[in-house]
Enzyme design. Structure first.
Site, PDB file in Angstrom:
ATOM      1  N   TRP A   1       3.361  -0.433 -62.147  1.00  0.00           N
ATOM      2  CA  TRP A   1       2.176  -1.039 -62.787  1.00  0.00           C
ATOM      3  C   TRP A   1       2.410  -1.147 -64.295  1.00  0.00           C
ATOM      4  O   TRP A   1       2.052  -2.153 -64.908  1.00  0.00           O
ATOM      5  CB  TRP A   1       0.906  -0.262 -62.476  1.00  0.00           C
ATOM      6  CG  TRP A   1       0.518  -0.331 -61.028  1.00  0.00           C
ATOM      7  CD1 TRP A   1       0.423   0.705 -60.143  1.00  0.00           C
ATOM      8  CD2 TRP A   1       0.181  -1.513 -60.274  1.00  0.00           C
ATOM      9  NE1 TRP A   1       0.055   0.245 -58.902  1.00  0.00           N
ATOM     10  CE2 TRP A   1      -0.101  -1.103 -58.952  1.00  0.00           C
ATOM     11  CE3 TRP A   1       0.096  -2.878 -60.599  1.00  0.00           C
ATOM     12  CZ2 TRP A   1      -0.471  -2.002 -57.949  1.00  0.00           C
ATOM     13  CZ3 TRP A   1      -0.268  -3.773 -59.599  1.00  0.00           C
ATOM     14  CH2 TRP A   1      -0.547  -3.337 -58.290  1.00  0.00           C
TER      15      TRP A   1
ATOM     16  N   ASP B   1      -4.510   2.239 -68.685  1.00  0.00           N
ATOM     17  CA  ASP B   1      -4.755   1.737 -67.337  1.00  0.00           C
ATOM     18  C   ASP B   1      -5.037   2.974 -66.482  1.00  0.00           C
ATOM     19  O   ASP B   1      -4.123   3.717 -66.122  1.00  0.00           O
ATOM     20  CB  ASP B   1      -3.533   0.977 -66.806  1.00  0.00           C
ATOM     21  CG  ASP B   1      -3.701   0.581 -65.327  1.00  0.00           C
ATOM     22  OD1 ASP B   1      -4.773   0.840 -64.750  1.00  0.00           O
ATOM     23  OD2 ASP B   1      -2.740   0.013 -64.772  1.00  0.00           O
TER      24      ASP B   1
ATOM     25  N   LYS C   1     -10.048   2.099 -56.304  1.00  0.00           N
ATOM     26  CA  LYS C   1      -9.446   3.394 -55.967  1.00  0.00           C
ATOM     27  C   LYS C   1     -10.461   4.524 -56.129  1.00  0.00           C
ATOM     28  O   LYS C   1     -10.653   5.302 -55.224  1.00  0.00           O
ATOM     29  CB  LYS C   1      -8.205   3.637 -56.811  1.00  0.00           C
ATOM     30  CG  LYS C   1      -7.019   2.849 -56.254  1.00  0.00           C
ATOM     31  CD  LYS C   1      -6.226   2.120 -57.277  1.00  0.00           C
ATOM     32  CE  LYS C   1      -5.250   1.161 -56.608  1.00  0.00           C
ATOM     33  NZ  LYS C   1      -4.569   0.306 -57.574  1.00  0.00           N
TER      34      LYS C   1
HETATM   35  C1  LIG Z   1      -3.897  -0.669 -58.125  1.00  0.00           C
HETATM   36  C2  LIG Z   1      -3.459  -0.611 -59.532  1.00  0.00           C
HETATM   37  C3  LIG Z   1      -3.408  -1.743 -60.350  1.00  0.00           C
HETATM   38  C4  LIG Z   1      -3.709  -3.134 -59.835  1.00  0.00           C
HETATM   39  O1  LIG Z   1      -5.071  -3.319 -59.776  1.00  0.00           O
HETATM   40  P1  LIG Z   1      -5.700  -4.739 -59.348  1.00  0.00           P
HETATM   41  O2  LIG Z   1      -7.159  -4.440 -59.511  1.00  0.00           O
HETATM   42  O3  LIG Z   1      -5.270  -5.015 -57.958  1.00  0.00           O
HETATM   43  O4  LIG Z   1      -5.208  -5.763 -60.297  1.00  0.00           O
HETATM   44  C5  LIG Z   1      -3.040  -1.588 -61.664  1.00  0.00           C
HETATM   45  N1  LIG Z   1      -2.734  -0.377 -62.162  1.00  0.00           N
HETATM   46  C6  LIG Z   1      -2.762   0.740 -61.404  1.00  0.00           C
HETATM   47  C7  LIG Z   1      -2.397   2.055 -62.006  1.00  0.00           C
HETATM   48  C8  LIG Z   1      -3.122   0.660 -60.066  1.00  0.00           C
HETATM   49  O5  LIG Z   1      -3.145   1.762 -59.310  1.00  0.00           O
END
Ligand SMILES: *Cc1c(COP(=O)(O)O)cnc(C)c1O
Length: 360
Positions: free
Chosen positions: A103, A173, A197
């Site tokens: 990511w 993030d 999540k």
């Molecule tokens: C799942 C995830 C993403 C992607 O998220 P989307 O909402 O599908 O764009 C980005 N960063 C992390 C750390 C993730 O776990």
């Protein structure tokens, strides 16, 4: 109704059962309005009350200072990968990225479209199984970006990166560990997280952003990609993801009723703690993440033998332990045990693993 099984999905992931039950009721009529939650206008009183409560609870839970905006956006965390450099990084400027998984790498790729990227550290040499301690920042980065929890590799920062120029702002993030523990928002410029999540369904992205940054963003972008557009209209410039915001509001209520972020942290430490403890004592399974970098949210492990991994996963699936397969870039198994994953499910998994180990 079909019985629910233990769902270890990395995302979209398990939600609190009480939240789902309440949502089910409100699908047909939000309270006594006679109109379902998905059918209400986002400008009407009933939905505006939902959005206001979602924001108020978010602020209360995380102790968000008044000089930050709370935004409910769309496009997932992946849109933030681009929206942040697009707004803040000019061609001649440098942003610093801590590269701790795929990511982070995707975030770097987007930033490179707009300016220079300096890699502060990378754990790619060991397939991202650790959080680096050695960090080299550039002299005057515009911002410093990190991924607090690496969903695929099961590693997590124990604390915020520090030691960079105080002219730079910190970006996180936090998609896969937001609100898993108390957070000091004042250390950050921007925190973002796709909801699917730890906060709700897919389709809504929580963005917490400092007011001065809202002002500083590039004003020559299309309106939807400027933070000021959403900040100026309480995330209602266009039709927001109303159901996602509603579900997030219910999840915030659930977090509050369960001890807030400190309560979540205690639960998460207990859940992950017992699973790692068993893995450390097992002669069949080994955790893949470096001990000092272990995630509270995603617990990755292997047997070291692909056939045994496959046999384990098959049996697990048959016995109601779903989505334990690790990401293809790591292999083996991954138990995602976000805030809403029940402690009893971790106990059940450990007991199943012990039985499997005894007969393997
Ligand atoms: C799942 C995830 C993403 C992607 O998220 P989307 O909402 O599908 O764009 C980005 N960063 C992390 C750390 C993730 O776990």
């Amino acid at each position: 109704m079909t019985d629910r099984i233990w769902n270890f999905s990395a995302g979209p992931a398990v939600l609190p059962e009480s939240v789902l039950e309440e949502a089910r009721e409100n699908l047909l009529s939000l309270g006594d309005t006679g109109v379902g939650i998905c059918e209400h206008s986002h400008r009407g009183k009933p939905f505006v009350a939902v959005a206001e409560e979602a924001e108020a609870l978010c602020r209360e839970l995380a102790g968000i200072p008044d000089n930050y905006k709370v935004l409910f956006l769309q496009g997932g965390a992946s849109t933030q990968f681009g929206m942040i450099p697009m707004n803040f990084l000019a061609k001649d400027q440098t942003a610093d990225y801590l590269v701790t998984g795929s990511w982070s790498k995707k975030a770097v790729k987007e930033a490179k479209l707009f300016g220079n990227v300096h890699t502060v550290c990378s754990s790619e040499d060991k397939n991202f199984n650790y959080i680096p301690t050695d960090k080299t920042y550039s002299d005057s980065p515009r911002y410093v970006h990190f991924t607090s929890n690496n969903t695929i590799y099961g590693t997590q920062f124990a604390s915020e990166p520090a030691g960079f120029s105080n002219e730079a702002f910190l970006v996180n993030d936090s998609s896969s560990d937001i609100f898993c523990r108390p957070i000091d928002v004042s250390k950050y410029g921007i925190i973002y997280a796709g909801a699917q999540k730890n906060l709700g369904p897919s389709g809504v992205t929580l963005v917490i952003i400092r007011d001065d940054l809202v002002e500083q963003g590039n004003s020559e972008l299309t309106s939807m990609l400027q933070y000021r557009t959403h900040a100026a209209s309480d995330s209602m410039y266009n039709t927001p993801p109303t159901f996602g915001i509603y579900l997030m509001m219910l999840v915030f209520r659930w977090i509050k009723a369960n001890g807030g972020l400190a309560g979540m942290h205690e639960r998460n430490k207990a859940k992950a703690g017992k699973l790692y403890e068993y893995l450390d004592s097992s002669s069949l399974f080994q955790p893949t993440a470096d001990k000092a970098s272990r995630s509270l949210m995603n617990v990755c492990f292997v047997t070291g033998d692909a056939d045994k991994d496959a046999a384990f996963l098959k049996k697990a699936d048959a016995e109601g332990f779903s989505a334990l397969k690790g990401h293809r870039s790591v292999g083996g198994m991954r138990a995602s045990i976000y805030n809403a994953f029940p402690s009893e499910g971790v106990d059940a998994l450990i007991s199943f693993m012990k039985d499997f180990e005894a007969t393997a």
